[in-house]
Design a protein around this motif. Structure first.
Motif, PDB file in Angstrom:
ATOM      1  N   MET A  37     -10.300 -33.337  27.249  1.00 16.97           N
ATOM      2  CA  MET A  37     -12.301 -32.810  27.832  1.00 16.97           C
ATOM      3  C   MET A  37     -13.118 -32.301  27.058  1.00 16.97           C
ATOM      4  O   MET A  37     -14.436 -32.569  27.831  1.00 16.97           O
ATOM      5  CB  MET A  37     -11.572 -31.130  29.347  1.00 16.97           C
ATOM      6  CG  MET A  37     -11.725 -30.107  28.536  1.00 16.97           C
ATOM      7  SD  MET A  37     -10.292 -29.976  27.636  1.00 16.97           S
ATOM      8  CE  MET A  37      -9.087 -29.605  28.930  1.00 16.97           C
ATOM      9  N   ASP A  38     -12.698 -32.626  25.781  1.00 13.78           N
ATOM     10  CA  ASP A  38     -14.233 -32.157  25.065  1.00 13.78           C
ATOM     11  C   ASP A  38     -14.014 -33.154  23.862  1.00 13.78           C
ATOM     12  O   ASP A  38     -13.083 -33.235  22.946  1.00 13.78           O
ATOM     13  CB  ASP A  38     -13.759 -30.168  24.836  1.00 13.78           C
ATOM     14  CG  ASP A  38     -15.056 -29.726  24.536  1.00 13.78           C
ATOM     15  OD1 ASP A  38     -15.871 -30.859  24.921  1.00 13.78           O
ATOM     16  OD2 ASP A  38     -15.112 -28.544  24.262  1.00 13.78           O
ATOM     17  N   ASP A  43     -19.151 -36.194  26.221  1.00 11.37           N
ATOM     18  CA  ASP A  43     -17.712 -35.613  27.121  1.00 11.37           C
ATOM     19  C   ASP A  43     -17.295 -37.571  27.863  1.00 11.37           C
ATOM     20  O   ASP A  43     -17.419 -37.159  29.327  1.00 11.37           O
ATOM     21  CB  ASP A  43     -16.959 -34.853  27.736  1.00 11.37           C
ATOM     22  CG  ASP A  43     -17.425 -33.622  26.962  1.00 11.37           C
ATOM     23  OD1 ASP A  43     -17.535 -34.101  25.847  1.00 11.37           O
ATOM     24  OD2 ASP A  43     -17.336 -32.156  27.367  1.00 11.37           O
ATOM     25  N   GLU A  46     -12.783 -38.679  27.938  1.00 19.27           N
ATOM     26  CA  GLU A  46     -11.354 -37.410  28.831  1.00 19.27           C
ATOM     27  C   GLU A  46     -10.196 -38.104  29.087  1.00 19.27           C
ATOM     28  O   GLU A  46     -10.725 -39.019  29.584  1.00 19.27           O
ATOM     29  CB  GLU A  46     -12.584 -36.588  29.288  1.00 19.27           C
ATOM     30  CG  GLU A  46     -13.241 -36.165  29.252  1.00 19.27           C
ATOM     31  CD  GLU A  46     -14.428 -35.551  30.624  1.00 19.27           C
ATOM     32  OE1 GLU A  46     -14.939 -34.393  31.053  1.00 19.27           O
ATOM     33  OE2 GLU A  46     -15.681 -36.061  31.049  1.00 19.27           O
ATOM     34  N   ASN A 116     -18.457 -36.035  31.778  1.00 18.14           N
ATOM     35  CA  ASN A 116     -18.134 -35.015  32.055  1.00 18.14           C
ATOM     36  C   ASN A 116     -17.260 -34.960  33.144  1.00 18.14           C
ATOM     37  O   ASN A 116     -17.317 -34.594  34.223  1.00 18.14           O
ATOM     38  CB  ASN A 116     -19.068 -33.994  32.496  1.00 18.14           C
ATOM     39  CG  ASN A 116     -20.778 -34.116  31.261  1.00 18.14           C
ATOM     40  OD1 ASN A 116     -19.867 -33.442  30.273  1.00 18.14           O
ATOM     41  ND2 ASN A 116     -21.635 -35.092  31.580  1.00 18.14           N
ATOM     42  N   GLN A 119     -13.821 -30.381  33.689  1.00 19.84           N
ATOM     43  CA  GLN A 119     -14.336 -29.781  32.863  1.00 19.84           C
ATOM     44  C   GLN A 119     -14.323 -28.532  31.967  1.00 19.84           C
ATOM     45  O   GLN A 119     -12.658 -29.048  31.683  1.00 19.84           O
ATOM     46  CB  GLN A 119     -15.435 -28.016  33.838  1.00 19.84           C
ATOM     47  CG  GLN A 119     -15.939 -29.087  35.462  1.00 19.84           C
ATOM     48  CD  GLN A 119     -16.363 -28.132  36.682  1.00 19.84           C
ATOM     49  OE1 GLN A 119     -15.902 -26.615  36.339  1.00 19.84           O
ATOM     50  NE2 GLN A 119     -17.326 -28.539  37.227  1.00 19.84           N
ATOM     51  N   ASN A 120     -15.153 -28.045  31.117  1.00 22.76           N
ATOM     52  CA  ASN A 120     -14.594 -27.803  29.396  1.00 22.76           C
ATOM     53  C   ASN A 120     -14.023 -26.148  29.570  1.00 22.76           C
ATOM     54  O   ASN A 120     -12.565 -25.810  28.144  1.00 22.76           O
ATOM     55  CB  ASN A 120     -15.268 -27.845  28.534  1.00 22.76           C
ATOM     56  CG  ASN A 120     -15.942 -28.658  28.883  1.00 22.76           C
ATOM     57  OD1 ASN A 120     -15.734 -30.146  28.861  1.00 22.76           O
ATOM     58  ND2 ASN A 120     -17.132 -29.171  27.812  1.00 22.76           N
ATOM     59  N   GLU A 158      -7.190 -24.227  22.904  1.00 20.52           N
ATOM     60  CA  GLU A 158      -8.673 -24.960  23.351  1.00 20.52           C
ATOM     61  C   GLU A 158      -9.295 -26.118  22.356  1.00 20.52           C
ATOM     62  O   GLU A 158      -9.582 -26.343  21.275  1.00 20.52           O
ATOM     63  CB  GLU A 158      -9.676 -23.385  22.718  1.00 20.52           C
ATOM     64  CG  GLU A 158      -9.383 -22.775  24.055  1.00 20.52           C
ATOM     65  CD  GLU A 158     -11.080 -21.962  23.279  1.00 20.52           C
ATOM     66  OE1 GLU A 158     -12.056 -21.924  23.559  1.00 20.52           O
ATOM     67  OE2 GLU A 158     -11.338 -20.102  23.210  1.00 20.52           O
ATOM     68  N   ASP A 159      -9.329 -26.965  23.273  1.00 26.37           N
ATOM     69  CA  ASP A 159      -9.589 -28.314  23.460  1.00 26.37           C
ATOM     70  C   ASP A 159     -10.834 -28.245  22.094  1.00 26.37           C
ATOM     71  O   ASP A 159     -11.851 -27.085  22.889  1.00 26.37           O
ATOM     72  CB  ASP A 159      -9.967 -29.213  23.882  1.00 26.37           C
ATOM     73  CG  ASP A 159     -10.353 -31.119  23.971  1.00 26.37           C
ATOM     74  OD1 ASP A 159      -9.794 -31.087  22.682  1.00 26.37           O
ATOM     75  OD2 ASP A 159     -10.301 -32.063  24.960  1.00 26.37           O
ATOM     76  N   ASN A 161     -14.770 -29.724  20.370  1.00 25.86           N
ATOM     77  CA  ASN A 161     -15.616 -30.816  20.585  1.00 25.86           C
ATOM     78  C   ASN A 161     -16.955 -31.256  19.505  1.00 25.86           C
ATOM     79  O   ASN A 161     -17.806 -31.620  18.401  1.00 25.86           O
ATOM     80  CB  ASN A 161     -16.703 -30.462  21.411  1.00 25.86           C
ATOM     81  CG  ASN A 161     -17.778 -29.159  21.521  1.00 25.86           C
ATOM     82  OD1 ASN A 161     -17.524 -28.542  19.493  1.00 25.86           O
ATOM     83  ND2 ASN A 161     -18.675 -28.842  22.338  1.00 25.86           N
TER      84      ASN A 161
END
Length: 293
Positions: A37-38, A43, A46, A116, A119-120, A158-159, A161
């Motif tokens: 998702m990130d 983004d 995804e 997007n 959501q992150n 956690e993904d 960015n």
């Protein structure tokens, strides 16, 4: 009149029994297997992957993918994805929902919006739910715990960015212990393929026993003004296919390499742009992103 009432009642009982039978038959057969998702920058690549861990085909026409916003301790559904035309999912097969088909391999359904989409976190959640009776077959809480949508405790993985080509991955592939934090780690982004941990090319948050110590496909991009240089290493006999895309999904260049231990490729591109590089060898694939100065 009495006969008509009895007939309607019998039909209602039959329908209710059919619904209960359907829910029981499909229970715990599909899982959320991987989510990315990130990404670095926008983004727009995804995806969400579903796996059938059962022993019979799963009728996806009865499935809803529900995305939940967990902001401020709440649990608000912000998007539901479903399609009555989705085909049955074979045992051990994958179904990929993506935001951009040009940036996601093996995408089976393109969802809206194109950026997007998911959501992150901190926290948010995803649920697989029956559109027949509302039964929840699987759920994932990430970035914390979302009330009503957490198995065990929310995953602490956690993904990113910052790091390219990584995702929230169920590990081992398809394994479900009913605890999000135990089931999900950061692995390589592998939409439509078995989840993979790669200590060279992906961030790893797991024990040493879960690491593939000798990755057989390595893709190392290097950027200079107006050019992308690629170093490709392979440890297998299959040919390698490499493609370069813009972030909007337009193909910039592609090349087919035969079986090779190592190869180099230099591509002319526009400056100041982010590019997506995809490499495939047999059933393996990987995605890298590179910003050209």
């Amino acid at each position: 009149m009495i006969l008509a009432m009895k007939t309607r009642a019998a039909r209602q009982v039959l329908l209710a029994g059919s619904i209960l039978h359907l829910s029981f038959a499909l229970q715990a057969q599909v899982v959320i297997n991987e989510v990315d998702m990130d990404q670095v920058g926008t983004d727009n690549a995804e995806f969400l992957e579903i796996k059938n861990v059962g022993t019979s085909p799963f009728p996806l026409q009865y499935l809803q993918v529900v995305l939940i916003n967990g902001n401020a301790g709440g649990a608000v559904e912000y998007l539901t994805i479903q399609n009555p035309a989705w085909p049955p999912l074979a045992p051990n097969d994958y179904f990929v929902i993506c935001a951009n088909e040009g940036l996601t391999l093996n995408c089976d359904h393109v969802a809206i919006p194109a950026t997007n989409l998911i959501q992150n976190g901190s926290p948010d959640a995803i649920a697989l739910r029956s559109n027949v009776d509302g039964t929840v077959w699987d759920m994932l809480s990430y970035g914390g715990a979302v009330p009503g949508y957490t198995e065990g405790s929310g995953t602490t993985a956690e993904d990113s960015n910052v790091d390219d080509g990584v995702s929230l991955s169920r590990w081992p592939d398809g394994m479900d212990t009913d605890n999000n934090d135990a089931d999900f780690v950061i692995g390589c982004a592998t939409p439509g393929l078995p989840n993979r941990l790669d200590p060279v090319n992906c961030v790893v948050t797991t024990s040493i026993d879960g690491i593939d110590e000798q990755p057989s496909l390595i893709l190392l991009p290097m950027a200079d003004a107006g050019r992308i240089g690629l170093l490709i290493r392979s440890g297998g006999p299959e040919p390698i296919e490499v493609a370069v895309f813009t972030t909007t999904g337009s193909l910039v260049a592609s090349r087919h390499f035969g079986p090779t231990a190592m190869a180099n490729w230099s591509i002319s591109v526009a400056e100041g742009q982010l590019y997506v590089i995809q490499a495939r060898r047999g059933h393996q694939h990987m995605v890298r992103r590179v910003l050209v100065p």
